[in-house]
Each structure stands twice: as structure tokens, then as C-alpha cells.
Motif scaffolding. Structure first.
Motif, PDB file in Angstrom:
ATOM      1  N   LYS A  38       0.880  -1.182   0.000  1.00 41.11           N
ATOM      2  CA  LYS A  38       0.000   0.000   0.000  1.00 41.11           C
ATOM      3  C   LYS A  38       0.910   1.222   0.000  1.00 41.11           C
ATOM      4  CE  LYS A  38      -3.953   2.054   2.395  1.00 41.11           C
ATOM      5  NZ  LYS A  38      -4.967   1.942   1.363  1.00 41.11           N
ATOM      6  N   ASP A  62      -1.580  -1.339  -4.094  1.00 39.84           N
ATOM      7  CA  ASP A  62      -2.620  -0.323  -3.976  1.00 39.84           C
ATOM      8  C   ASP A  62      -1.935   1.032  -3.987  1.00 39.84           C
ATOM      9  OD1 ASP A  62      -4.608   1.447  -3.350  1.00 39.84           O
ATOM     10  OD2 ASP A  62      -5.289   0.403  -1.544  1.00 39.84           O
ATOM     11  N   TYR A  91      -2.667  -0.873  -9.002  1.00 45.24           N
ATOM     12  CA  TYR A  91      -3.807   0.038  -8.933  1.00 45.24           C
ATOM     13  C   TYR A  91      -3.252   1.455  -9.015  1.00 45.24           C
ATOM     14  CZ  TYR A  91      -8.195   2.136  -7.364  1.00 45.24           C
ATOM     15  OH  TYR A  91      -9.350   2.890  -7.268  1.00 45.24           O
TER      16      TYR A  91
END
Length: 160
Positions: A38, A62, A91
Motif C-alpha cells: 500500500k 494499492d 492500482y
């Protein structure tokens, strides 16, 4: 090789990621155990992770869906391929797309962007991340091809 429609037919309870990703890597079909990152507009953790053994694993990044910079380029993708990673779901954006398509690695991302990301050492490793209507948990399994991306809590086998 994985065929996600066949996996969905055989395992109707799998989670299906909303269709928003495009293939950028040399392998259209890939799958493996999920490792998550992340981070937002800083690919420091991705850079560290591609150098680690990724045999049988898929990196799920992410990047907050940012369309303002690339979080993966040709050098990191090449290192990931050499380290045995099966693929990377980004992403966010990638760059050096003409080289990525020749790299023996599955890569799906939202778009391409020519600007590189920041490097401030900010990011989290192996935390659950959610995007595309699916939560990706470290240790679960992801399968991707030109049809889409699916996630399962257990490893799946292609039906015969």
C-alpha cells in the motif's frame, strides 16, 4: 496458464475485480499467492520487494488509483521477473510500456504515465488492501488473464 472464465465456472464463489485494468506485461495469464503493498505516489516499497524472491507470488500494489505518476517501469519489472514474481497488479500507472510488453512477467495496471514516482520510503507491506470491489489479503490467491482478475482464499486448479 490460467483462464479466468473457466476458473469462475468451476469456482463460482471467487471474487471478481471490477473491470478497470489493462495488460502491460509479456505474460497475459498469471497467478499466485498474494503479497500486498500500500503506497501512494512513492514506489520505494515496490522497489525493495521486486528484489526479493517472488516465486509463485503476485504483487498487488494499492497505489491509490493515482493517475499522476508511474509506480513501475522497465527496470523494476525486469528485476521482478528475474526474482521469480509471477505478476504485478498495479492500482495505478506504469511506464516504459514498449519494454514491459517484452518482459516475462504479468503486469496489469490502470494506465501508462511517463513521470516516475517519488522515493520517500513511505509504504506498507502485507496489509489488506481494497480496490475494484475486492479486498486483497496477503496469503490468498489471485489469477489474471485478458478476461479479468479473480481472487480466492485458497489456491485454485484449472478444471480439466
Amino acid at each position: 496458464m490460467y483462464i479466468t472464465p473457466d476458473l469462475c465456472d468451476a469456482y463460482p464463489d471467487v471474487a471478481v475485480v471490477e473491470p478497470m485494468f489493462s495488460n502491460f506485461g509479456g505474460h497475459d495469464s498469471f497467478g499466485g499467492e498474494i503479497v500486498t503493498v500500500k503506497c501512494f505516489e512513492d514506489n520505494s516499497v515496490v522497489k525493495d520487494l521486486v528484489a526479493q524472491d517472488g516465486t509463485g507470488k503476485v504483487m498487488v500494489v494499492d497505489a491509490g488509483g493515482s493517475l499522476r505518476c508511474a509506480m513501475l517501469g522497465d527496470m523494476l519489472a525486469e528485476k521482478a521477473a528475474k526474482s521469480g514474481w509471477q505478476g504485478i497488479i498495479m492500482y495505478g500507472c506504469v511506464r516504459d510500456v514498449d519494454v514491459l510488453i517484452q518482459t516475462p512477467l504479468g503486469i496489469q495496471a490502470l494506465a501508462s504515465h511517463p513521470m516516475k514516482s517519488n522515493k520517500r520510503g513511505i509504504g506498507e507491506l502485507n496489509v489488506p488492501v481494497t480496490f475494484g470491489g475486492v479486498t486483497f489479503r496477503p496469503g490468498e490467491y489471485l489469477y489474471a488473464d485478458n478476461n479479468g482478475i479473480i481472487v480466492s482464499p485458497v489456491a485454485l486448479k484449472m478444471p480439466e
